[in-house]
Design an enzyme around this catalytic site. Structure first.
Site, PDB file in Angstrom:
ATOM      1  N   LYS A   1     -88.360  13.338 -51.347  1.00 46.60           N
ATOM      2  CA  LYS A   1     -88.500  13.974 -52.788  1.00 46.60           C
ATOM      3  C   LYS A   1     -88.435  15.747 -52.536  1.00 46.60           C
ATOM      4  O   LYS A   1     -87.739  16.362 -53.099  1.00 46.60           O
ATOM      5  CB  LYS A   1     -89.747  13.814 -53.474  1.00 46.60           C
ATOM      6  CG  LYS A   1     -89.762  14.473 -54.517  1.00 46.60           C
ATOM      7  CD  LYS A   1     -88.888  13.913 -55.691  1.00 46.60           C
ATOM      8  CE  LYS A   1     -89.087  14.489 -57.013  1.00 46.60           C
ATOM      9  NZ  LYS A   1     -87.822  14.349 -58.025  1.00 46.60           N
TER      10      LYS A   1
ATOM     11  N   LYS B   1     -76.122  11.147 -58.782  1.00 49.97           N
ATOM     12  CA  LYS B   1     -77.337  10.562 -59.042  1.00 49.97           C
ATOM     13  C   LYS B   1     -76.993   9.094 -58.711  1.00 49.97           C
ATOM     14  O   LYS B   1     -77.779   8.411 -58.384  1.00 49.97           O
ATOM     15  CB  LYS B   1     -77.597  10.674 -60.873  1.00 49.97           C
ATOM     16  CG  LYS B   1     -78.723  10.320 -61.537  1.00 49.97           C
ATOM     17  CD  LYS B   1     -79.735  11.610 -61.528  1.00 49.97           C
ATOM     18  CE  LYS B   1     -80.077  12.113 -60.025  1.00 49.97           C
ATOM     19  NZ  LYS B   1     -80.695  13.412 -59.901  1.00 49.97           N
TER      20      LYS B   1
ATOM     21  N   GLU C   1     -77.137   8.420 -54.861  1.00 48.33           N
ATOM     22  CA  GLU C   1     -78.218   8.747 -54.226  1.00 48.33           C
ATOM     23  C   GLU C   1     -79.265   7.250 -54.417  1.00 48.33           C
ATOM     24  O   GLU C   1     -79.822   6.708 -53.358  1.00 48.33           O
ATOM     25  CB  GLU C   1     -79.134   9.963 -54.457  1.00 48.33           C
ATOM     26  CG  GLU C   1     -79.659   9.944 -55.685  1.00 48.33           C
ATOM     27  CD  GLU C   1     -80.362  11.379 -55.928  1.00 48.33           C
ATOM     28  OE1 GLU C   1     -81.151  11.821 -54.790  1.00 48.33           O
ATOM     29  OE2 GLU C   1     -80.433  11.840 -57.036  1.00 48.33           O
TER      30      GLU C   1
ATOM     31  N   ARG D   1     -92.379  10.751 -51.725  1.00 44.97           N
ATOM     32  CA  ARG D   1     -91.994  12.102 -50.841  1.00 44.97           C
ATOM     33  C   ARG D   1     -90.657  11.490 -49.972  1.00 44.97           C
ATOM     34  O   ARG D   1     -89.839  12.190 -49.422  1.00 44.97           O
ATOM     35  CB  ARG D   1     -92.937  12.881 -50.188  1.00 44.97           C
ATOM     36  CG  ARG D   1     -93.530  13.661 -51.254  1.00 44.97           C
ATOM     37  CD  ARG D   1     -95.017  14.164 -50.248  1.00 44.97           C
ATOM     38  NE  ARG D   1     -94.629  15.406 -49.555  1.00 44.97           N
ATOM     39  CZ  ARG D   1     -94.394  16.683 -49.770  1.00 44.97           C
ATOM     40  NH1 ARG D   1     -95.001  16.994 -51.029  1.00 44.97           N
ATOM     41  NH2 ARG D   1     -94.166  17.414 -48.895  1.00 44.97           N
TER      42      ARG D   1
ATOM     43  N   CYS E   1     -92.459  14.509 -44.973  1.00 46.40           N
ATOM     44  CA  CYS E   1     -93.723  13.957 -44.598  1.00 46.40           C
ATOM     45  C   CYS E   1     -94.858  14.402 -45.569  1.00 46.40           C
ATOM     46  O   CYS E   1     -94.684  15.427 -46.276  1.00 46.40           O
ATOM     47  CB  CYS E   1     -94.092  14.847 -43.139  1.00 46.40           C
ATOM     48  SG  CYS E   1     -93.065  14.442 -41.965  1.00 46.40           S
TER      49      CYS E   1
ATOM     50  N   GLU F   1     -73.403  16.080 -61.116  1.00 43.49           N
ATOM     51  CA  GLU F   1     -74.821  15.491 -60.983  1.00 43.49           C
ATOM     52  C   GLU F   1     -74.746  14.025 -61.192  1.00 43.49           C
ATOM     53  O   GLU F   1     -75.345  13.462 -60.570  1.00 43.49           O
ATOM     54  CB  GLU F   1     -75.402  16.217 -62.305  1.00 43.49           C
ATOM     55  CG  GLU F   1     -76.974  15.558 -62.543  1.00 43.49           C
ATOM     56  CD  GLU F   1     -77.882  15.680 -61.356  1.00 43.49           C
ATOM     57  OE1 GLU F   1     -77.502  16.345 -60.170  1.00 43.49           O
ATOM     58  OE2 GLU F   1     -79.040  15.166 -61.425  1.00 43.49           O
TER      59      GLU F   1
ATOM     60  N   TRP G   1     -91.816  11.212 -42.200  1.00 42.99           N
ATOM     61  CA  TRP G   1     -90.220  11.139 -42.284  1.00 42.99           C
ATOM     62  C   TRP G   1     -89.648  11.807 -40.901  1.00 42.99           C
ATOM     63  O   TRP G   1     -89.776  12.945 -40.657  1.00 42.99           O
ATOM     64  CB  TRP G   1     -89.742  11.855 -43.487  1.00 42.99           C
ATOM     65  CG  TRP G   1     -88.345  11.724 -44.051  1.00 42.99           C
ATOM     66  CD1 TRP G   1     -87.930  10.844 -44.934  1.00 42.99           C
ATOM     67  CD2 TRP G   1     -87.342  12.621 -43.491  1.00 42.99           C
ATOM     68  NE1 TRP G   1     -86.787  10.935 -45.028  1.00 42.99           N
ATOM     69  CE2 TRP G   1     -86.170  11.977 -44.245  1.00 42.99           C
ATOM     70  CE3 TRP G   1     -87.107  13.765 -42.751  1.00 42.99           C
ATOM     71  CZ2 TRP G   1     -84.881  12.712 -44.187  1.00 42.99           C
ATOM     72  CZ3 TRP G   1     -85.684  14.296 -42.654  1.00 42.99           C
ATOM     73  CH2 TRP G   1     -84.711  13.681 -43.252  1.00 42.99           C
TER      74      TRP G   1
ATOM     75  N   ASN H   1     -96.669  18.214 -41.120  1.00 42.45           N
ATOM     76  CA  ASN H   1     -95.703  18.262 -41.662  1.00 42.45           C
ATOM     77  C   ASN H   1     -94.768  19.481 -41.358  1.00 42.45           C
ATOM     78  O   ASN H   1     -95.252  20.548 -41.436  1.00 42.45           O
ATOM     79  CB  ASN H   1     -95.770  18.228 -43.190  1.00 42.45           C
ATOM     80  CG  ASN H   1     -94.574  18.271 -44.068  1.00 42.45           C
ATOM     81  OD1 ASN H   1     -93.430  18.405 -43.586  1.00 42.45           O
ATOM     82  ND2 ASN H   1     -94.989  18.764 -45.242  1.00 42.45           N
ATOM     83  N   GLY H   2     -93.649  19.358 -40.908  1.00 44.63           N
ATOM     84  CA  GLY H   2     -92.695  20.527 -40.441  1.00 44.63           C
ATOM     85  C   GLY H   2     -92.177  20.331 -39.150  1.00 44.63           C
ATOM     86  O   GLY H   2     -91.794  19.050 -38.650  1.00 44.63           O
TER      87      GLY H   2
ATOM     88  N   HIS I   1     -54.076  16.632 -56.635  1.00 45.45           N
ATOM     89  CA  HIS I   1     -54.018  17.587 -55.290  1.00 45.45           C
ATOM     90  C   HIS I   1     -54.434  16.664 -54.329  1.00 45.45           C
ATOM     91  O   HIS I   1     -54.658  17.469 -53.202  1.00 45.45           O
ATOM     92  CB  HIS I   1     -54.595  18.873 -55.551  1.00 45.45           C
ATOM     93  CG  HIS I   1     -53.996  19.680 -56.687  1.00 45.45           C
ATOM     94  ND1 HIS I   1     -52.667  20.453 -56.412  1.00 45.45           N
ATOM     95  CD2 HIS I   1     -54.552  19.892 -57.886  1.00 45.45           C
ATOM     96  CE1 HIS I   1     -52.393  21.060 -57.669  1.00 45.45           C
ATOM     97  NE2 HIS I   1     -53.409  20.694 -58.511  1.00 45.45           N
TER      98      HIS I   1
HETATM   99  O1  M6R Z   1     -87.149  20.429 -55.092  1.00 48.53           O
HETATM  100  P1  M6R Z   1     -85.753  20.931 -55.306  1.00 48.53           P
HETATM  101  O2  M6R Z   1     -85.107  21.160 -56.586  1.00 48.53           O
HETATM  102  O3  M6R Z   1     -85.469  22.130 -54.450  1.00 48.53           O
HETATM  103  O4  M6R Z   1     -84.765  19.871 -54.462  1.00 48.53           O
HETATM  104  C1  M6R Z   1     -83.558  20.116 -54.273  1.00 48.53           C
HETATM  105  C2  M6R Z   1     -82.766  18.859 -54.111  1.00 48.53           C
HETATM  106  O5  M6R Z   1     -83.292  18.211 -52.786  1.00 48.53           O
HETATM  107  C3  M6R Z   1     -82.818  17.672 -55.134  1.00 48.53           C
HETATM  108  O6  M6R Z   1     -82.350  18.017 -56.277  1.00 48.53           O
HETATM  109  C4  M6R Z   1     -82.163  16.416 -54.673  1.00 48.53           C
HETATM  110  O7  M6R Z   1     -80.879  16.630 -54.636  1.00 48.53           O
HETATM  111  C5  M6R Z   1     -82.565  15.145 -55.662  1.00 48.53           C
HETATM  112  N1  M6R Z   1     -82.937  14.160 -55.024  1.00 48.53           N
HETATM  113  C6  M6R Z   1     -81.538  14.906 -56.532  1.00 48.53           C
HETATM  114  O8  M6R Z   1     -81.682  13.876 -57.324  1.00 48.53           O
END
Ligand code: M6R
Length: 610
Positions: free
Chosen positions: A605, A487, A490, A27, A2, A483, A75, A101-102, A506
């Site tokens: 985000k 990437k 997502e 976000r 949010c 990573e 959200w 938000n929360g 394995h």
């Molecule tokens: O703000 P942060 O680095 O704590 O966020 C952690 C993850 O939510 C963030 O890295 C997420 O995995 C990204 N979308 C990856 O691209």
């Protein structure tokens, strides 16, 4: 997650709120709404879907009148994304409107109490409880500041709130606990928002609110109070990002812009800290004696920041010989980790507001560890609560998929590892000097690699229709593979897994079929022959092999269907370069598939709920 924006100023609030919400879109959200004080009336509009739906509904804000208002992008957590569940939530009498938000953890108890007092509810949200609770307490005391203090005492969980009261047409109220909220101080306009991006058009002077601080905002005045209603003074910070830093600047997507910005971001993160052949770390208070006292290092983070930690484990163990464990923040505190004053905890977070990372950090501090944070967002909760903070000077990162934050976090890990090695004497001076030199060359090497982006674009155009993709690597390449895989999945929604090269046989190798794409990272010099054997194993079972290798090393060309070459640097630093083609590959695959690159479905985000 949010996003909240609130405005008290001399202009019509609705267009300002809509513009502010647009800045918070990154976000992640599924509905949006605004409420504005029009004299002693509250006017509001809200709708499921993208901000454009709300824009159309309000004719770009023209149908909602007044100069004080609050806005929200939701959200969904409690209740589906729908018009009725969208914020603002308005109290039964219509005199109060709330954005939140929360998560309110005791909302069911509060709701039961309010139902018993005759209040009714329209939505499935936890937030609506707050609107009725405000009305209930205001009805008892008739004073809005006292009401705010009372609700702070009653609400359990996390919240950033913006609240309108129709009896007070010249102001609005805000408060936070464990959810981000920043106060912006402008000329004839004062604002609150979940982060600084909506306020940069009005002011660069901000205050970071602490938990349970209550703010009363008017166009020409701001007052902050503690939970006892006592006035407090706040420190003002001047943000040095300008509006353009958070704009696309001619690029089609923020993600692409941020990928291309990495050489500059890295430069900004490294240069000020490498002075006359020495590493100088700002806000770093660990002495040699203290460092020698640490028996263990935990690196704790989520998502890509956790993947930086995975690289960090190899790097820090190699350079310091202190055992390092890397943990997913949401798991850390529930596994009763062994922590004491001989523990160094490194928390990594772009936003500095990730709920699980905050909770893990607090648990680490409670048990006596020293907490060092690597954070991008100035003044964020993690930055403020950690014992030491090292900022990644990446500037605002808007795309949900992190790229430049990942790279700069990695750079800070390198600086830290080399500083530790210097303090502990675990690395010869010449070797450290070689690493300093190599670090300084990274931005330029990144630049030359990014110039070859079309090669990756071509590979992506040939391979984007795969349904399942594996990333394999060994040692540091395995950490980078994690990573690369995240990437890709997502933003392109292609199923993908990362595996340590030696682990495939394995179990996972049973998934390899004719044409399965296996991206093989083979940039860790000492293990290229080993990963090549693993690549042969999948190739023999029909895999299509795309390899990433270091320029000048032709070994993978003997087995792979295609090879992308990255510049060579020292082995510990190689992940900084190896990750770039993976970011580009994900971007181009998602682009080929027509995906929503900057705001992938279901993702946020800044993940401010546990
Ligand atoms: O703000 P942060 O680095 O704590 O966020 C952690 C993850 O939510 C963030 O890295 C997420 O995995 C990204 N979308 C990856 O691209």
């Amino acid at each position: 997650m949010c996003g909240i924006v609130g405005y008290a100023g001399v202009n019509e609030a609705a267009p300002v709120l809509l513009k502010g919400l647009e800045k918070l879109e990154y976000r992640g959200y599924d509905s949006a709404g605004i409420a504005v004080l029009n004299g002693r009336e509250i006017e509001f509009a809200k709708a499921a879907g993208k901000l454009q739906v709300l824009r159309d509904l309000t004719e770009e804000g023209a149908t909602v009148h007044g100069r004080i208002g609050i806005g929200h992008t939701r959200w969904a957590t409690h209740g589906e994304p729908s018009d009725v569940n969208a914020h603002p939530h308005v109290s039964n009498s219509g005199r109060f409107a709330v954005v939140h938000n929360g998560i309110i953890e005791n909302y069911q108890q509060l709701k039961a109490m309010l139902l018993g007092k005759g209040f009714t509810f329209l939505s499935q949200t936890d937030t609506e409880v707050i609107a009725q609770l405000v009305e209930y307490y205001y009805g008892k005391c008739g004073d809005m500041l006292e009401t705010m203090c009372r609700i702070v005492g009653k609400l359990e969980g996390s919240y950033a709130l913006g609240i309108l009261c129709a009896d007070q047409p010249d102001r609005f109220y805000a408060v936070r606990k464990d959810s981000p909220l920043v106060l912006g101080l402008g000329e004839g306009a004062n604002l609150v928002a979940s982060d600084v991006s909506p306020m940069l058009a009005y002011t660069q002077r901000v205050c970071y609110l602490d938990d349970q601080e209550i703010v009363v905002l008017q166009a020409d005045n701001v007052a902050v109070y503690d939970i006892n209603g006592e006035r407090i003074e706040k420190e003002v910070t001047v943000i040095d990002w300008d509006v353009s830093a958070a704009e696309k600047g001619g690029y089609e997507h923020f993600m692409f812009k941020e990928i291309m910005e990495q050489p500059q971001s890295l430069q900004k993160t490294i240069s000020p800290r490498l002075q006359d052949g020495e590493i100088v770390l700002d806000d770093f208070h660990i002495t040699r004696e203290r460092l020698e006292d640490f028996r263990k290092i935990y690196i704790v983070a989520c998502g890509s920041s956790y993947h930086v930690g995975a690289v960090g484990k190899y790097v820090l163990e190699q350079t310091t010989r202190i055992p390092v464990e890397v943990d997913i923040a949401s798991e850390f505190r529930y596994r009763n980790p062994i922590i004491d004053e001989h523990t160094l905890m490194i928390v990594i977070s772009q936003s500095g507001e990730t709920a699980d990372t905050i909770a893990a950090m607090r648990e680490g501090k409670r048990q006596g560890s020293h907490v060092l944070a690597i954070v991008n967002v100035l003044g964020s909760t993690i930055a403020r609560e950690a014992d030491d903070v090292l900022y990644t000077w990446a500037g605002p990162e808007i795309a949900v998929a992190t790229t430049k934050a990942y790279s700069t976090q990695l750079a800070v890990i390198y600086l830290l590892a080399l500083k530790f090695a210097e303090l502990l004497g675990t690395m010869a001076a010449e070797e450290r000097a070689a690493h300093y030199q190599a670090l300084q060359q990274l931005p330029q090497q990144m630049e030359s690699l990014l110039a070859e982006k079309e090669e990756i674009q071509f590979m992506a155009s040939q391979l984007y229709n795969k349904h399942s993709i594996f990333f394999i690597g060994r040692n540091l390449d395995y950490a980078v593979a994690l990573e690369g895989s995240l990437k890709l999945k997502e933003i392109s929604y292609i199923h993908s897994e990362a595996y340590a090269g030696g682990e495939l046989k394995h179990g996972t190798i049973s998934l390899i079929e004719q044409g399965t794409l296996v991206v093989t990272l083979a940039t860790h010099d000492a293990l290229v022959d080993k990963i090549k054997s693993n690549a042969e194993e999948v190739k023999a079972r029909g895999a299509y092999l795309l390899a990433v290798a270091v320029r000048g090393d032709e070994r993978m060309a003997e087995v792979a269907d295609a090879v992308f070459y990255v510049p060579r640097t020292l082995p510990l630093l190689q992940p900084s370069l190896t990750v770039l083609p993976l970011q580009l590959f994900s971007y181009y695959v998602a682009s080929q598939k027509g995906c929503s690159i900057d705001q992938p479905k279901n993702l946020a985000k800044s993940v401010t709920v546990e």
